[in-house]
Scaffold this motif. Structure first.
Motif, mmCIF file in Angstrom:
data_model
loop_
_atom_site.group_PDB
_atom_site.id
_atom_site.type_symbol
_atom_site.label_atom_id
_atom_site.label_comp_id
_atom_site.label_asym_id
_atom_site.label_seq_id
_atom_site.Cartn_x
_atom_site.Cartn_y
_atom_site.Cartn_z
ATOM 1 N N GLY A 212 11.713 3.096 -16.842
ATOM 2 C CA GLY A 212 12.787 2.818 -15.894
ATOM 3 C C GLY A 212 12.680 1.420 -15.321
ATOM 4 O O GLY A 212 11.711 0.693 -15.589
ATOM 5 N N PRO A 213 13.660 1.000 -14.527
ATOM 6 C CA PRO A 213 13.651 -0.344 -13.948
ATOM 7 C C PRO A 213 12.502 -0.502 -12.964
ATOM 8 O O PRO A 213 12.115 0.448 -12.279
ATOM 9 C CB PRO A 213 15.010 -0.423 -13.239
ATOM 10 N N MET A 214 11.962 -1.704 -12.900
ATOM 11 C CA MET A 214 10.836 -1.957 -12.014
ATOM 12 C C MET A 214 10.902 -3.389 -11.492
ATOM 13 O O MET A 214 11.281 -4.314 -12.215
ATOM 14 C CB MET A 214 9.520 -1.740 -12.756
ATOM 15 N N ARG A 215 10.529 -3.562 -10.246
ATOM 16 C CA ARG A 215 10.478 -4.892 -9.635
ATOM 17 C C ARG A 215 9.121 -5.078 -8.983
ATOM 18 O O ARG A 215 8.593 -4.170 -8.345
ATOM 19 C CB ARG A 215 11.573 -5.026 -8.571
ATOM 20 N N VAL A 216 8.544 -6.273 -9.146
ATOM 21 C CA VAL A 216 7.288 -6.624 -8.490
ATOM 22 C C VAL A 216 7.555 -7.828 -7.596
ATOM 23 O O VAL A 216 8.123 -8.837 -8.043
ATOM 24 C CB VAL A 216 6.177 -6.958 -9.510
ATOM 25 N N MET A 217 7.156 -7.735 -6.332
ATOM 26 C CA MET A 217 7.355 -8.827 -5.376
ATOM 27 C C MET A 217 6.002 -9.302 -4.851
ATOM 28 O O MET A 217 5.164 -8.485 -4.465
ATOM 29 C CB MET A 217 8.231 -8.353 -4.210
ATOM 30 N N ALA A 220 3.258 -14.718 0.356
ATOM 31 C CA ALA A 220 2.271 -15.732 0.708
ATOM 32 C C ALA A 220 1.059 -15.112 1.394
ATOM 33 O O ALA A 220 -0.083 -15.416 1.042
ATOM 34 C CB ALA A 220 2.912 -16.783 1.615
ATOM 35 N N GLU A 221 1.281 -14.251 2.389
ATOM 36 C CA GLU A 221 0.181 -13.714 3.175
ATOM 37 C C GLU A 221 0.217 -12.195 3.289
ATOM 38 O O GLU A 221 -0.403 -11.621 4.173
ATOM 39 C CB GLU A 221 0.195 -14.337 4.572
ATOM 40 N N GLU A 222 0.952 -11.548 2.414
ATOM 41 C CA GLU A 222 1.050 -10.099 2.429
ATOM 42 C C GLU A 222 0.704 -9.563 1.043
ATOM 43 O O GLU A 222 0.834 -10.279 0.054
ATOM 44 C CB GLU A 222 2.468 -9.643 2.795
ATOM 45 N N PRO A 223 0.277 -8.306 0.972
ATOM 46 C CA PRO A 223 -0.002 -7.728 -0.346
ATOM 47 C C PRO A 223 1.283 -7.559 -1.145
ATOM 48 O O PRO A 223 2.375 -7.406 -0.579
ATOM 49 C CB PRO A 223 -0.637 -6.378 -0.013
ATOM 50 N N SER A 224 1.161 -7.594 -2.451
ATOM 51 C CA SER A 224 2.316 -7.417 -3.322
ATOM 52 C C SER A 224 2.885 -6.010 -3.176
ATOM 53 O O SER A 224 2.203 -5.085 -2.743
ATOM 54 C CB SER A 224 1.920 -7.660 -4.783
ATOM 55 N N ALA A 225 4.148 -5.868 -3.561
ATOM 56 C CA ALA A 225 4.816 -4.570 -3.510
ATOM 57 C C ALA A 225 5.652 -4.416 -4.765
ATOM 58 O O ALA A 225 6.022 -5.400 -5.417
ATOM 59 C CB ALA A 225 5.694 -4.446 -2.267
ATOM 60 N N ALA A 226 5.957 -3.183 -5.111
ATOM 61 C CA ALA A 226 6.808 -2.894 -6.266
ATOM 62 C C ALA A 226 7.915 -1.940 -5.830
ATOM 63 O O ALA A 226 7.784 -1.228 -4.829
ATOM 64 C CB ALA A 226 5.994 -2.289 -7.406
ATOM 65 N N GLN A 235 12.175 4.025 -4.759
ATOM 66 C CA GLN A 235 10.867 4.154 -4.127
ATOM 67 C C GLN A 235 10.197 2.792 -4.016
ATOM 68 O O GLN A 235 10.090 2.062 -5.010
ATOM 69 C CB GLN A 235 9.968 5.100 -4.940
ATOM 70 N N LEU A 236 9.768 2.454 -2.812
ATOM 71 C CA LEU A 236 8.973 1.265 -2.587
ATOM 72 C C LEU A 236 7.510 1.646 -2.747
ATOM 73 O O LEU A 236 7.036 2.598 -2.120
ATOM 74 C CB LEU A 236 9.225 0.717 -1.179
ATOM 75 N N ILE A 237 6.788 0.917 -3.583
ATOM 76 C CA ILE A 237 5.389 1.217 -3.885
ATOM 77 C C ILE A 237 4.517 0.111 -3.311
ATOM 78 O O ILE A 237 4.700 -1.067 -3.642
ATOM 79 C CB ILE A 237 5.173 1.318 -5.405
ATOM 80 N N GLU A 238 3.568 0.478 -2.436
ATOM 81 C CA GLU A 238 2.745 -0.534 -1.771
ATOM 82 C C GLU A 238 1.251 -0.295 -1.921
ATOM 83 O O GLU A 238 0.457 -1.071 -1.407
ATOM 84 C CB GLU A 238 3.130 -0.614 -0.288
ATOM 85 N N ASP A 239 0.862 0.747 -2.620
ATOM 86 C CA ASP A 239 -0.555 0.974 -2.882
ATOM 87 C C ASP A 239 -1.063 -0.151 -3.778
ATOM 88 O O ASP A 239 -0.556 -0.352 -4.886
ATOM 89 C CB ASP A 239 -0.743 2.325 -3.566
ATOM 90 N N PRO A 240 -2.066 -0.928 -3.333
ATOM 91 C CA PRO A 240 -2.512 -2.112 -4.087
ATOM 92 C C PRO A 240 -2.910 -1.816 -5.532
ATOM 93 O O PRO A 240 -2.580 -2.595 -6.436
ATOM 94 C CB PRO A 240 -3.712 -2.624 -3.280
ATOM 95 N N ALA A 241 -3.598 -0.705 -5.761
ATOM 96 C CA ALA A 241 -4.043 -0.394 -7.119
ATOM 97 C C ALA A 241 -2.855 -0.091 -8.027
ATOM 98 O O ALA A 241 -2.801 -0.531 -9.180
ATOM 99 C CB ALA A 241 -5.002 0.792 -7.093
ATOM 100 N N VAL A 243 0.313 -1.096 -7.559
ATOM 101 C CA VAL A 243 1.092 -2.323 -7.737
ATOM 102 C C VAL A 243 0.421 -3.238 -8.758
ATOM 103 O O VAL A 243 1.089 -3.845 -9.601
ATOM 104 C CB VAL A 243 1.276 -3.052 -6.391
ATOM 105 N N ALA A 244 -0.905 -3.336 -8.711
ATOM 106 C CA ALA A 244 -1.630 -4.170 -9.672
ATOM 107 C C ALA A 244 -1.429 -3.660 -11.091
ATOM 108 O O ALA A 244 -1.259 -4.445 -12.035
ATOM 109 C CB ALA A 244 -3.114 -4.209 -9.322
ATOM 110 N N SER A 245 -1.425 -2.342 -11.269
ATOM 111 C CA SER A 245 -1.203 -1.757 -12.594
ATOM 112 C C SER A 245 0.213 -2.048 -13.084
ATOM 113 O O SER A 245 0.425 -2.378 -14.260
ATOM 114 C CB SER A 245 -1.443 -0.246 -12.531
ATOM 115 N N ILE A 246 1.189 -1.950 -12.192
ATOM 116 C CA ILE A 246 2.573 -2.250 -12.554
ATOM 117 C C ILE A 246 2.716 -3.715 -12.944
ATOM 118 O O ILE A 246 3.409 -4.060 -13.909
ATOM 119 C CB ILE A 246 3.517 -1.894 -11.391
ATOM 120 N N ALA A 247 2.057 -4.592 -12.199
ATOM 121 C CA ALA A 247 2.127 -6.030 -12.497
ATOM 122 C C ALA A 247 1.566 -6.326 -13.891
ATOM 123 O O ALA A 247 2.115 -7.158 -14.628
ATOM 124 C CB ALA A 247 1.368 -6.821 -11.440
#
Length: 277
Positions: A212-217, A220-226, A235-241, A243-247
């Motif tokens: 499905g569609p996915m976005r990674v953001m 500068a000073e905040e953890p990445s989000a998907a 669904q907004l995904i903010e769990d660092p692990a 998000v890192a896997s999605i990236a």
């Protein structure tokens, strides 16, 4: 009888953060301690308390359960999200994209919202919801176009990158004229370097993000989000692990896609083959 006032969603978000901190401390919990109980990081709790991140309904419900606040944070979250121009499930993601340094979109079936023309959006919404009110359609179109103008006006803030599956470009939405305009717009954005656009061809086979569609953001000073969505929710995904896997999956899709110049040539060929009299 006095009429209820319209609440400022920005102030409500600050109130949410202040109340979260007060009630967390009353419960004798650290940010990390509360985070462990609601399945997020202590840093994320800190961002909520500083009003650096917008609350989400599911997280608010978990906070209510842990702090025994009888739905207080769920109701307060609703007040925060009510002030947004966007659907509740997308409101927090829409706010984040305004602060992002980079936005990387992967599209499997539909042109990404930031690249959609007004006509495409209208046709797409009508295909999903045939009985939707015209006024509501125009509100959606207006909000989507406003987002696109804000983010595409400066190609460096944020950096925009789109990987679009070939199926997206070959699926006609709204008829030949609407689709021709849409493809021309995608080519124009690519040609003027407002964003990096790559086409993932059918020949590339399966990739990790094909579900499905996915976005990674990134920030500068905040953890990445998907962010991911279906036709009716997101669904907004903010769990660092996670998000890192999605990236990493996005990087694999980007590597399998055609280079930007070849992708532009592919879109131009589609226009010549399908829309030339």
């Amino acid at each position: 009888m006095p009429q209820p006032k319209n609440l400022d969603p920005a102030s409500m978000k600050e109130f949410y953060g202040a109340e979260l901190r007060r009630r967390r401390e009353e419960a004798g919990l650290s940010q990390s301690g509360l985070g462990d109980l609601v399945f997020c990081s202590g840093a994320y709790i800190g961002y909520l308390e500083m009003a650096a991140r917008s609350p989400q309904l599911d997280m608010s419900e978990q906070i209510d359960s842990v702090l025994k606040t009888d739905g207080f944070f769920r109701r307060l979250c609703g007040a925060v999200l009510k002030g947004s121009k966007f659907a509740g499930y997308f409101a927090a993601a829409a706010e984040l994209e305004q602060r992002a340094l980079a936005i990387c979109d992967f599209a499997t079936t539909v042109v990404p919202g930031l690249l959609q023309t007004s006509a495409f959006t209208r046709a797409f919404i009508r295909s999903l919801r045939p009985l939707v009110d015209e006024q509501e359609i125009e509100q959606i179109v207006g909000a989507r176009q406003e987002r696109a103008r804000a983010l595409l006006k400066n190609p460096l803030e944020p950096e925009l990158w789109f990987v679009i599956h070939e199926a997206v470009l070959r699926t006609h939405v709204g008829g030949a004229e609407v689709m021709r305009e849409q493809l021309e717009h995608i080519a124009g954005v690519s040609r003027t370097h407002q964003a990096v656009i790559q086409v993932l061809p059918f020949s590339a086979g399966m990739t990790p993000l094909m579900y499905g569609p996915m976005r990674v953001m990134t920030f500068a000073e905040e953890p990445s989000a998907a962010y991911t969505e279906t036709a009716h929710t997101g669904q907004l995904i903010e769990d660092p692990a996670v998000v890192a896997s999605i990236a990493k999956s996005y990087d694999l899709a980007r590597a399998a896609a055609m280079p930007p110049e070849a992708s532009l040539g592919f879109v131009d060929r589609l226009l010549a083959e399908d829309f030339t009299p």
